[in-house]
Design a protein around this motif. Structure first.
Motif, PDB file in Angstrom:
ATOM      1  N   VAL A  96     -51.961  -6.814  29.191  1.00  0.00           N
ATOM      2  CA  VAL A  96     -50.626  -7.379  29.405  1.00  0.00           C
ATOM      3  C   VAL A  96     -50.410  -7.534  30.916  1.00  0.00           C
ATOM      4  CG1 VAL A  96     -48.135  -7.041  29.103  1.00  0.00           C
ATOM      5  CG2 VAL A  96     -49.718  -6.266  27.324  1.00  0.00           C
ATOM      6  N   ASP A  97     -50.061  -8.745  31.359  1.00  0.00           N
ATOM      7  CA  ASP A  97     -49.786  -8.971  32.782  1.00  0.00           C
ATOM      8  C   ASP A  97     -48.302  -8.866  33.095  1.00  0.00           C
ATOM      9  OD1 ASP A  97     -52.515  -9.828  33.762  1.00  0.00           O
ATOM     10  OD2 ASP A  97     -52.219 -11.136  32.029  1.00  0.00           O
ATOM     11  N   VAL A  98     -47.466  -9.328  32.141  1.00  0.00           N
ATOM     12  CA  VAL A  98     -46.017  -9.319  32.365  1.00  0.00           C
ATOM     13  C   VAL A  98     -45.327  -8.832  31.096  1.00  0.00           C
ATOM     14  CG1 VAL A  98     -43.995 -10.741  32.917  1.00  0.00           C
ATOM     15  CG2 VAL A  98     -46.222 -11.347  33.889  1.00  0.00           C
ATOM     16  N   PHE A  99     -44.328  -7.966  31.263  1.00  0.00           N
ATOM     17  CA  PHE A  99     -43.516  -7.534  30.118  1.00  0.00           C
ATOM     18  C   PHE A  99     -42.063  -7.888  30.410  1.00  0.00           C
ATOM     19  CE2 PHE A  99     -40.799  -4.231  28.130  1.00  0.00           C
ATOM     20  CZ  PHE A  99     -41.024  -4.588  26.809  1.00  0.00           C
ATOM     21  N   VAL A 100     -41.408  -8.553  29.453  1.00  0.00           N
ATOM     22  CA  VAL A 100     -40.019  -9.000  29.634  1.00  0.00           C
ATOM     23  C   VAL A 100     -39.158  -8.411  28.529  1.00  0.00           C
ATOM     24  CG1 VAL A 100     -38.488 -11.000  29.827  1.00  0.00           C
ATOM     25  CG2 VAL A 100     -40.888 -11.230  30.484  1.00  0.00           C
TER      26      VAL A 100
ATOM     27  N   LEU B  54     -38.474   0.716  38.060  1.00  0.00           N
ATOM     28  CA  LEU B  54     -39.624   0.148  37.344  1.00  0.00           C
ATOM     29  C   LEU B  54     -39.625  -1.385  37.378  1.00  0.00           C
ATOM     30  CD1 LEU B  54     -39.447   2.438  34.190  1.00  0.00           C
ATOM     31  CD2 LEU B  54     -41.343   2.386  35.803  1.00  0.00           C
ATOM     32  N   LEU B  55     -38.488  -1.980  37.721  1.00  0.00           N
ATOM     33  CA  LEU B  55     -38.337  -3.439  37.621  1.00  0.00           C
ATOM     34  C   LEU B  55     -38.968  -4.172  38.792  1.00  0.00           C
ATOM     35  CD1 LEU B  55     -34.776  -4.586  36.505  1.00  0.00           C
ATOM     36  CD2 LEU B  55     -36.831  -4.223  35.140  1.00  0.00           C
ATOM     37  N   ASP B  56     -39.695  -5.266  38.494  1.00  0.00           N
ATOM     38  CA  ASP B  56     -40.160  -6.164  39.546  1.00  0.00           C
ATOM     39  C   ASP B  56     -39.178  -7.309  39.742  1.00  0.00           C
ATOM     40  OD1 ASP B  56     -42.848  -5.119  40.236  1.00  0.00           O
ATOM     41  OD2 ASP B  56     -43.154  -5.382  38.090  1.00  0.00           O
ATOM     42  N   ARG B  57     -38.458  -7.647  38.677  1.00  0.00           N
ATOM     43  CA  ARG B  57     -37.570  -8.809  38.746  1.00  0.00           C
ATOM     44  C   ARG B  57     -36.458  -8.686  37.728  1.00  0.00           C
ATOM     45  NH1 ARG B  57     -39.544 -14.972  38.468  1.00  0.00           N
ATOM     46  NH2 ARG B  57     -38.259 -15.726  40.157  1.00  0.00           N
TER      47      ARG B  57
ATOM     48  N   ARG C  59     -46.348  -6.495  35.575  1.00  0.00           N
ATOM     49  CA  ARG C  59     -45.019  -6.850  36.111  1.00  0.00           C
ATOM     50  C   ARG C  59     -43.958  -6.600  35.059  1.00  0.00           C
ATOM     51  NH1 ARG C  59     -44.013 -10.237  40.074  1.00  0.00           N
ATOM     52  NH2 ARG C  59     -42.674 -11.674  38.936  1.00  0.00           N
ATOM     53  N   ILE C  60     -42.880  -5.951  35.464  1.00  0.00           N
ATOM     54  CA  ILE C  60     -41.804  -5.627  34.517  1.00  0.00           C
ATOM     55  C   ILE C  60     -40.583  -6.465  34.886  1.00  0.00           C
ATOM     56  CG2 ILE C  60     -40.342  -3.781  33.579  1.00  0.00           C
ATOM     57  CD1 ILE C  60     -43.375  -3.407  32.986  1.00  0.00           C
ATOM     58  N   VAL C  61     -40.101  -7.216  33.900  1.00  0.00           N
ATOM     59  CA  VAL C  61     -39.005  -8.160  34.143  1.00  0.00           C
ATOM     60  C   VAL C  61     -37.830  -7.825  33.220  1.00  0.00           C
ATOM     61  CG1 VAL C  61     -38.348 -10.599  34.069  1.00  0.00           C
ATOM     62  CG2 VAL C  61     -40.658  -9.947  34.799  1.00  0.00           C
ATOM     63  N   GLY C  62     -36.669  -7.592  33.812  1.00  0.00           N
ATOM     64  CA  GLY C  62     -35.470  -7.245  33.042  1.00  0.00           C
ATOM     65  C   GLY C  62     -34.554  -8.453  32.892  1.00  0.00           C
TER      66      GLY C  62
ATOM     67  N   ILE D 114     -36.760  -1.054  27.866  1.00  0.00           N
ATOM     68  CA  ILE D 114     -37.532  -1.499  29.038  1.00  0.00           C
ATOM     69  C   ILE D 114     -38.085  -0.300  29.811  1.00  0.00           C
ATOM     70  CG2 ILE D 114     -35.575  -1.756  30.673  1.00  0.00           C
ATOM     71  CD1 ILE D 114     -37.058  -4.468  31.456  1.00  0.00           C
ATOM     72  N   THR D 115     -37.321   0.770  29.902  1.00  0.00           N
ATOM     73  CA  THR D 115     -37.785   1.940  30.661  1.00  0.00           C
ATOM     74  C   THR D 115     -38.975   2.600  29.945  1.00  0.00           C
ATOM     75  OG1 THR D 115     -35.532   2.277  31.457  1.00  0.00           O
ATOM     76  CG2 THR D 115     -37.032   4.130  31.680  1.00  0.00           C
ATOM     77  N   GLY D 116     -38.834   2.800  28.634  1.00  0.00           N
ATOM     78  CA  GLY D 116     -39.908   3.474  27.884  1.00  0.00           C
ATOM     79  C   GLY D 116     -41.173   2.642  27.829  1.00  0.00           C
ATOM     80  N   VAL D 117     -41.031   1.348  27.485  1.00  0.00           N
ATOM     81  CA  VAL D 117     -42.226   0.495  27.369  1.00  0.00           C
ATOM     82  C   VAL D 117     -42.879   0.328  28.739  1.00  0.00           C
ATOM     83  CG1 VAL D 117     -43.067  -1.826  26.788  1.00  0.00           C
ATOM     84  CG2 VAL D 117     -41.394  -0.711  25.301  1.00  0.00           C
ATOM     85  N   ALA D 118     -42.064   0.122  29.776  1.00  0.00           N
ATOM     86  CA  ALA D 118     -42.637  -0.059  31.121  1.00  0.00           C
ATOM     87  C   ALA D 118     -43.444   1.175  31.535  1.00  0.00           C
ATOM     88  CB  ALA D 118     -41.522  -0.326  32.130  1.00  0.00           C
ATOM     89  N   ARG D 119     -42.936   2.345  31.246  1.00  0.00           N
ATOM     90  CA  ARG D 119     -43.683   3.568  31.623  1.00  0.00           C
ATOM     91  C   ARG D 119     -45.048   3.593  30.945  1.00  0.00           C
ATOM     92  NH1 ARG D 119     -38.695   7.785  31.481  1.00  0.00           N
ATOM     93  NH2 ARG D 119     -37.899   7.189  33.525  1.00  0.00           N
ATOM     94  N   ARG D 120     -45.057   3.245  29.657  1.00  0.00           N
ATOM     95  CA  ARG D 120     -46.341   3.279  28.923  1.00  0.00           C
ATOM     96  C   ARG D 120     -47.298   2.209  29.455  1.00  0.00           C
ATOM     97  NH1 ARG D 120     -50.434   4.235  28.132  1.00  0.00           N
ATOM     98  NH2 ARG D 120     -51.659   4.470  26.229  1.00  0.00           N
TER      99      ARG D 120
END
Ligand SMILES: Cc1ncc(COP(=O)(O)O)c(C=O)c1O
Length: 331
Positions: A189-193, A248-251, A217-220, A202-208
């Protein structure tokens, strides 16, 4: 891009949070999670960029909140805070209330929900079908007002407050279940939105995902200030989601209700999936990310199915570009 040895939490296996022994092998509670990752083959703007929807609509009540309700109720049981027939109280704009109602029916508890006036009629009708007691609050009080009202109500009726906005288990369940499933099904996975409501997803998935690949990249996604988009909160409004880890957010994307509704329709017309309004919002951000990439994989969270929104035909107002759209409470 693999986990470091020993970096996986002891609960990394799927279905981690142990269910009480009294939950039968074929119980609805065991059908929660393990949702599909569905490639949106007709939406990607470039052949090298693939977009996958983590489709939570296949959960028993059609939303990601089944995971959270199950985890929080089981925790209350483990802590000895629930007895048969007890009332559980929660503030919710819809999905958590419906999920809590389902889990409570299964486990033998009553439910009181504080709802902001203006939620789509289908949500209130569904809750009444589950025999949930509804308490309305003014939408102007926002989510903070609803949470305070729920706390007071729990005190008044001797009930137990669920507290999805404060309980770290709301993050943990997405780290160890939702995020774990994504890593299992798509290791690159390159980007998660994802949209931001309580911030739990978003916090839980981004950590994993970050533990698996620190470069992801984590996008909210949020609504514009003052605008209502079901399930999502604007970080610039006065309500701060205590579980949300902004570091955790990039954008961050602020998406309009009109654009979210337009994309909600397009998801059905082009991909044949009936997803909710916040899925449209998240897809908007995913498409913007895709435009910036030459190749790679984007995972976008589709937090619920769209069926319950259909009777109110929300896109009619969006298509007319109705200036009153912001006054309509598309939660
Ligand atoms: C439809 C929908 N999308 C997104 C979210 C946001 O999820 P979270 O509360 O985990 O941030 C919610 C939360 O209720 C929701 O109902």
């Amino acid at each position: 891009m693999t986990d470091k040895p020993g970096s996986t939490s002891p609960s990394a296996a799927l279905g981690i949070l142990p269910l009480p022994g009294t939950v039968g092998a074929h119980s609805a509670l065991r059908q929660i999670g393990n949702t599909p990752l569905i490639e949106l083959t007709h939406m990607s703007p470039k052949p090298g960029v693939r977009i996958f929807a983590k489709f939570e609509g296949t959960n028993p009540t059609g939303s990601i909140k089944d995971r959270v309700a199950r985890a929080l109720v089981c925790q209350l049981e483990r802590d000895g805070r629930l007895h048969p027939g007890q009332r559980i109280v929660e503030a919710s704009s819809g999905n958590t209330a419906i999920s809590l109602a389902m889990v409570a029916r299964q486990r033998g508890y009553k439910v009181c929900v504080v709802l902001p006036e203006g939620v789509p009629p289908m949500i209130a009708d569904t809750l009444m079908l589950f025999d949930v007691h509804l308490h309305w609050c003014k939408p102007l009080a926002g989510m903070r007002g609803a949470i305070e009202a729920a706390e007071q109500l729990a005190k008044d009726c001797g009930g137990v407050a669920l507290r999805q906005f404060q309980n770290p288990l709301n993050v943990h369940v997405h780290e160890t279940e939702t995020g774990e499933e994504i890593v299992r099904d798509l290791p690159d996975v390159d980007v998660f939105v994802a949209g931001i409501g309580t911030g739990g997803t978003i916090t839980g998935v981004a950590r994993r995902l970050r533990r698996h690949n620190p470069k992801v990249r984590i996008v909210g996604v949020e609504p514009h200030m003052g605008e209502r988009l079901q399930g999502l909160t604007c970080l610039d409004d006065h309500f701060a989601a205590p579980l949300f880890d902004i570091s955790l957010l990039d954008r961050r994307f602020l998406v309009t209700a009109a654009r979210s509704l337009q994309l909600m329709r397009e998801i059905t017309a082009r991909e044949g999936l009936v997803a909710g309004v916040s899925s449209g919002a998240a897809l908007h951000a995913a498409l913007r990310e895709a435009e910036r990439m030459d190749r790679g994989n984007i995972v976008v969270m589709f937090s619920d199915s769209g069926w319950k929104y259909l009777p109110s035909r929300p896109w009619d107002a969006a298509e007319r570009d109705d200036p009153d759209l912001d006054e309509v409470h598309w939660w």
